[in-house]
Design a protein around this motif. Sequence first.
Motif, PDB file in Angstrom:
ATOM      1  N   SER A  79     -22.453  72.242  41.121  1.00  0.00           N
ATOM      2  CA  SER A  79     -23.873  72.685  40.921  1.00  0.00           C
ATOM      3  C   SER A  79     -24.288  73.187  42.311  1.00  0.00           C
ATOM      4  CB  SER A  79     -24.677  71.840  40.474  1.00  0.00           C
ATOM      5  OG  SER A  79     -24.569  71.738  39.012  1.00  0.00           O
ATOM      6  N   LEU A  80     -24.910  74.228  42.517  1.00  0.00           N
ATOM      7  CA  LEU A  80     -25.358  74.535  43.752  1.00  0.00           C
ATOM      8  C   LEU A  80     -26.516  73.689  43.922  1.00  0.00           C
ATOM      9  CD1 LEU A  80     -25.732  78.638  43.414  1.00  0.00           C
ATOM     10  CD2 LEU A  80     -23.933  77.547  44.643  1.00  0.00           C
ATOM     11  N   LEU A  81     -26.479  73.175  45.677  1.00  0.00           N
ATOM     12  CA  LEU A  81     -27.581  72.400  45.830  1.00  0.00           C
ATOM     13  C   LEU A  81     -28.503  73.208  46.808  1.00  0.00           C
ATOM     14  CD1 LEU A  81     -25.279  69.228  47.132  1.00  0.00           C
ATOM     15  CD2 LEU A  81     -26.054  69.748  44.705  1.00  0.00           C
ATOM     16  N   SER A  82     -29.728  72.911  46.572  1.00  0.00           N
ATOM     17  CA  SER A  82     -30.928  73.564  47.180  1.00  0.00           C
ATOM     18  C   SER A  82     -31.974  72.525  48.001  1.00  0.00           C
ATOM     19  CB  SER A  82     -31.659  74.598  46.214  1.00  0.00           C
ATOM     20  OG  SER A  82     -32.435  73.830  45.383  1.00  0.00           O
ATOM     21  N   ALA A  83     -32.566  73.176  48.934  1.00  0.00           N
ATOM     22  CA  ALA A  83     -33.651  72.504  49.536  1.00  0.00           C
ATOM     23  C   ALA A  83     -34.758  73.426  49.711  1.00  0.00           C
ATOM     24  CB  ALA A  83     -33.170  72.180  51.007  1.00  0.00           C
ATOM     25  N   LEU A  84     -35.833  72.902  50.183  1.00  0.00           N
ATOM     26  CA  LEU A  84     -37.193  73.715  50.125  1.00  0.00           C
ATOM     27  C   LEU A  84     -37.608  73.678  51.748  1.00  0.00           C
ATOM     28  CD1 LEU A  84     -39.690  75.003  48.682  1.00  0.00           C
ATOM     29  CD2 LEU A  84     -40.907  72.899  48.830  1.00  0.00           C
ATOM     30  N   SER A  85     -37.721  74.884  52.254  1.00  0.00           N
ATOM     31  CA  SER A  85     -38.160  74.851  53.807  1.00  0.00           C
ATOM     32  C   SER A  85     -39.184  75.717  53.672  1.00  0.00           C
ATOM     33  CB  SER A  85     -36.834  75.878  54.303  1.00  0.00           C
ATOM     34  OG  SER A  85     -37.307  76.051  55.508  1.00  0.00           O
ATOM     35  N   ARG A  86     -40.008  75.449  54.654  1.00  0.00           N
ATOM     36  CA  ARG A  86     -41.522  76.026  55.227  1.00  0.00           C
ATOM     37  C   ARG A  86     -41.246  77.178  56.210  1.00  0.00           C
ATOM     38  NH1 ARG A  86     -43.753  70.286  56.102  1.00  0.00           N
ATOM     39  NH2 ARG A  86     -43.967  69.633  53.912  1.00  0.00           N
ATOM     40  N   GLY A  87     -40.013  77.839  56.046  1.00  0.00           N
ATOM     41  CA  GLY A  87     -39.806  79.043  56.765  1.00  0.00           C
ATOM     42  C   GLY A  87     -39.950  78.734  58.258  1.00  0.00           C
ATOM     43  N   ARG A  88     -40.757  79.284  59.141  1.00  0.00           N
ATOM     44  CA  ARG A  88     -40.669  78.914  60.660  1.00  0.00           C
ATOM     45  C   ARG A  88     -40.883  77.545  60.769  1.00  0.00           C
ATOM     46  NH1 ARG A  88     -38.941  81.160  64.909  1.00  0.00           N
ATOM     47  NH2 ARG A  88     -39.276  83.203  64.027  1.00  0.00           N
ATOM     48  N   ASN A  89     -41.566  76.800  59.789  1.00  0.00           N
ATOM     49  CA  ASN A  89     -42.130  75.370  60.146  1.00  0.00           C
ATOM     50  C   ASN A  89     -41.057  74.435  59.461  1.00  0.00           C
ATOM     51  OD1 ASN A  89     -44.869  77.090  59.125  1.00  0.00           O
ATOM     52  ND2 ASN A  89     -45.142  75.568  60.808  1.00  0.00           N
ATOM     53  N   LEU A  90     -40.046  75.000  59.159  1.00  0.00           N
ATOM     54  CA  LEU A  90     -38.868  74.156  58.337  1.00  0.00           C
ATOM     55  C   LEU A  90     -39.491  72.935  57.559  1.00  0.00           C
ATOM     56  CD1 LEU A  90     -36.211  73.594  61.358  1.00  0.00           C
ATOM     57  CD2 LEU A  90     -35.625  74.628  59.051  1.00  0.00           C
ATOM     58  N   LYS A 106     -27.718  75.562  60.279  1.00  0.00           N
ATOM     59  CA  LYS A 106     -26.127  75.323  60.369  1.00  0.00           C
ATOM     60  C   LYS A 106     -25.501  73.925  59.819  1.00  0.00           C
ATOM     61  CE  LYS A 106     -22.482  76.260  63.675  1.00  0.00           C
ATOM     62  NZ  LYS A 106     -22.157  76.673  65.292  1.00  0.00           N
ATOM     63  N   GLU A 107     -26.278  72.932  60.361  1.00  0.00           N
ATOM     64  CA  GLU A 107     -25.907  71.507  60.049  1.00  0.00           C
ATOM     65  C   GLU A 107     -26.255  71.141  58.622  1.00  0.00           C
ATOM     66  OE1 GLU A 107     -24.160  68.472  61.932  1.00  0.00           O
ATOM     67  OE2 GLU A 107     -24.898  70.085  62.960  1.00  0.00           O
ATOM     68  N   ALA A 108     -27.160  71.773  58.195  1.00  0.00           N
ATOM     69  CA  ALA A 108     -27.463  71.562  56.497  1.00  0.00           C
ATOM     70  C   ALA A 108     -26.262  72.179  55.569  1.00  0.00           C
ATOM     71  CB  ALA A 108     -28.878  72.283  56.106  1.00  0.00           C
ATOM     72  N   ILE A 109     -25.966  73.502  55.995  1.00  0.00           N
ATOM     73  CA  ILE A 109     -24.920  74.208  55.026  1.00  0.00           C
ATOM     74  C   ILE A 109     -23.679  73.273  55.367  1.00  0.00           C
ATOM     75  CG2 ILE A 109     -23.576  76.316  54.962  1.00  0.00           C
ATOM     76  CD1 ILE A 109     -26.252  77.871  55.485  1.00  0.00           C
ATOM     77  N   ALA A 110     -23.516  73.041  56.601  1.00  0.00           N
ATOM     78  CA  ALA A 110     -22.004  72.323  56.934  1.00  0.00           C
ATOM     79  C   ALA A 110     -21.976  71.075  56.080  1.00  0.00           C
ATOM     80  CB  ALA A 110     -21.959  72.047  58.449  1.00  0.00           C
ATOM     81  N   ASN A 111     -23.178  70.331  55.733  1.00  0.00           N
ATOM     82  CA  ASN A 111     -23.101  69.020  55.163  1.00  0.00           C
ATOM     83  C   ASN A 111     -23.379  69.270  53.515  1.00  0.00           C
ATOM     84  OD1 ASN A 111     -22.966  66.599  56.964  1.00  0.00           O
ATOM     85  ND2 ASN A 111     -24.427  67.828  57.862  1.00  0.00           N
ATOM     86  N   GLY A 112     -23.089  70.586  53.196  1.00  0.00           N
ATOM     87  CA  GLY A 112     -23.204  70.712  51.565  1.00  0.00           C
ATOM     88  C   GLY A 112     -24.333  71.523  50.788  1.00  0.00           C
ATOM     89  N   LEU A 113     -25.228  72.031  51.816  1.00  0.00           N
ATOM     90  CA  LEU A 113     -26.499  72.756  51.109  1.00  0.00           C
ATOM     91  C   LEU A 113     -25.895  74.139  50.930  1.00  0.00           C
ATOM     92  CD1 LEU A 113     -29.478  72.196  50.682  1.00  0.00           C
ATOM     93  CD2 LEU A 113     -29.859  73.650  52.837  1.00  0.00           C
ATOM     94  N   ASN A 114     -26.379  74.695  49.680  1.00  0.00           N
ATOM     95  CA  ASN A 114     -26.037  75.910  49.224  1.00  0.00           C
ATOM     96  C   ASN A 114     -26.971  76.881  49.310  1.00  0.00           C
ATOM     97  OD1 ASN A 114     -24.246  74.213  47.156  1.00  0.00           O
ATOM     98  ND2 ASN A 114     -22.994  75.456  48.549  1.00  0.00           N
ATOM     99  N   VAL A 115     -28.209  76.331  48.895  1.00  0.00           N
ATOM    100  CA  VAL A 115     -29.340  77.458  48.556  1.00  0.00           C
ATOM    101  C   VAL A 115     -30.723  76.689  49.557  1.00  0.00           C
ATOM    102  CG1 VAL A 115     -31.272  78.448  46.997  1.00  0.00           C
ATOM    103  CG2 VAL A 115     -28.696  78.008  46.334  1.00  0.00           C
ATOM    104  N   MET A 116     -31.116  77.600  50.194  1.00  0.00           N
ATOM    105  CA  MET A 116     -32.429  77.423  50.986  1.00  0.00           C
ATOM    106  C   MET A 116     -33.364  78.316  50.276  1.00  0.00           C
ATOM    107  SD  MET A 116     -33.743  75.174  52.864  1.00  0.00           S
ATOM    108  CE  MET A 116     -32.635  74.612  54.301  1.00  0.00           C
TER     109      MET A 116
END
Length: 624
Positions: A79-90, A106-116
């Motif tokens: 399954s694709l793994l996703s996270a929620l980000s506040r754009g410029r505020n992360l 970069k670190e998030a994707i390297a550790n397995g995140l697919n969808v932001m």
Amino acid sequence: MEKRKLKIRDLTLRDGQQSLFATRMPQAEIDKLLPLYENAGFYIMEVWGGAVPDSVMRYLDESPWDRLRIISKAMNGKSLLSALSRGRNLFGYVPYPNYVLEGFYKEAIANGLNVMRIFDALNDIDNVRDSIKMINELGGIADGAVCYTVDPKDEDQRSFFAKLFGSKPKKIFTDEYFVDKAKQMEALGAKIITLKDMAGLVNPAKAASIISALKANVSVPVDFHTHCTPGYGLASSLMAIINGVDILDTNIWYFGGGSAAPALELIYVFCTKLGIEVEANMEAVGKIREKLVDVRRSLAAFDLQKDKFPRDFDPLDPKALPAEISELFDRAIVAAQAGNEAELLDYCHRIEDYFGFPKPNELVREAEVPGGMYSNMVAQLKQLQASDLLDDAMKLIPKVRRDAGLIPLVTPTSQIVGSQAVSLALDRKKGKPDYSTPSMQFTSLVKGEYGHTPVPVDPAFREKITGSPVEVAYDTSKYKTPENPVLPDLGGVKLATNKEEELLLELLPAVATGFLRKRRTAEYQAALIAAAAEEAAAKAAAEPEEPVEPITGEVLQAPMGGTIISVNVKPGDKVNTGDILLVYEAMKMENEVEAEHPAVIKRVFVEPGQVVGLEANLIEFEEE
């Protein structure tokens, strides 16, 4: 004709637990579920972002990076793994420069995140532009989220719009507004478009019109995210399905409904009746559902509905749905297809009531604010011993929103507006002019540091609040990287020892400082104990072996590793119950070790200043 399919984004492990249980779900509980999730067949699993990085450090003493890595490894890419980000505020509350955004993505994707999933509280496209580009360039999938909000409906609305646009009233947050934002995000490279309804304010009619408009105007998949707080969630999700939504956000049974997104099992029943295939392995979902009962019980301290679990339900069991309830699903579908919103809501509320999900929050529906914003205002007034001002503060929300540029109410703007409405109510109670005490965040918002507001802020109001009528954007060149100090008391190491930890310090400096200091303290004490053991071994190897007297009596062992501060007894001493035998330091605390019963000291194995490990021998007593 090929059967239509609906993809599912499961929110259980992030938004579900955040909405219902204050993001207190520890990794140990998640680990129990992951073997079952691997084969659940969800298109996307939201597992990170939002309040997770803050909460797991602040309350659970866990690493956000470890959580992402563990889940990614367990899912094996199924399954694709996703996270929620506040754009410029992360995940934080201030605008970050691009090098911080890029480092974190970069670190998030390297550790397995697919969808932001990227949103901005003001729907300011400039605030998501760089994040969408970076995610795509780093190999991730950029999900552009348009935040849903409504025009204020209070009595001052007409005069407000007359001032802005002349005598003719005009609505701002129309279907065209949301479609325009979505088209701009798609043009920037968003691979998914989400209508993000953080407060659950999208009613069924709006769900029908906006989703159909999005489907007609963008070529990428459309996702619908909503909550059930004011009572629209289930009905609006059905409307979104009927009007062609590609992906729907849901939670698994015991983590659904109430202030969370709808339960997948109810969506499955609707889709089955509509001839739509839900792309999820419902047998695997059933196994997760069985485990979630105990997980929810373990979170009882944070569960506002702890005594009101929804009744057990397996949608794959043909006998699980009574005929009269099955008929309610059928009638809801007919009402939705006919555009009869009142009947649709009635049938959906009766379905939810039968299964035991929380009733609609009427106050949130009438006030048209997120439930979390309301609860924050209640807590703030209680702390100020001014709970009697709640109604006044709630009525002032539309005014504060308008004055600040008619901003949507989503983190962090919902907190800023709610807090300022409380201050306004207090100002009026004390006979002071409005905005006598503007908060620092409200001042920054009005100044322009959070971005462009949906309608311009009145220059005269901006001057009143900030001292200047001119809009001024946040200058990221003035951003100061938080200090990463050396810790002399812990061997001279730095607080953050790698890139991951440095990013946590950038993002959440106050919380990360406490979390990382605990990590360094534990490492330092472990190193001391290891060094002491090596020294003892070396000393023993260098000295001629002496006969070791065998232990024949009862032995007192160290309950944890630490440093001996003082020894209060010697061989031959008689001690009574409660006498203090020795004192040692562990985890920066002094611990007294008492005699558990009368005894005679035979041997003392330690001395002041000595570092001992867990279960090291401290004292031997004479045989009785």
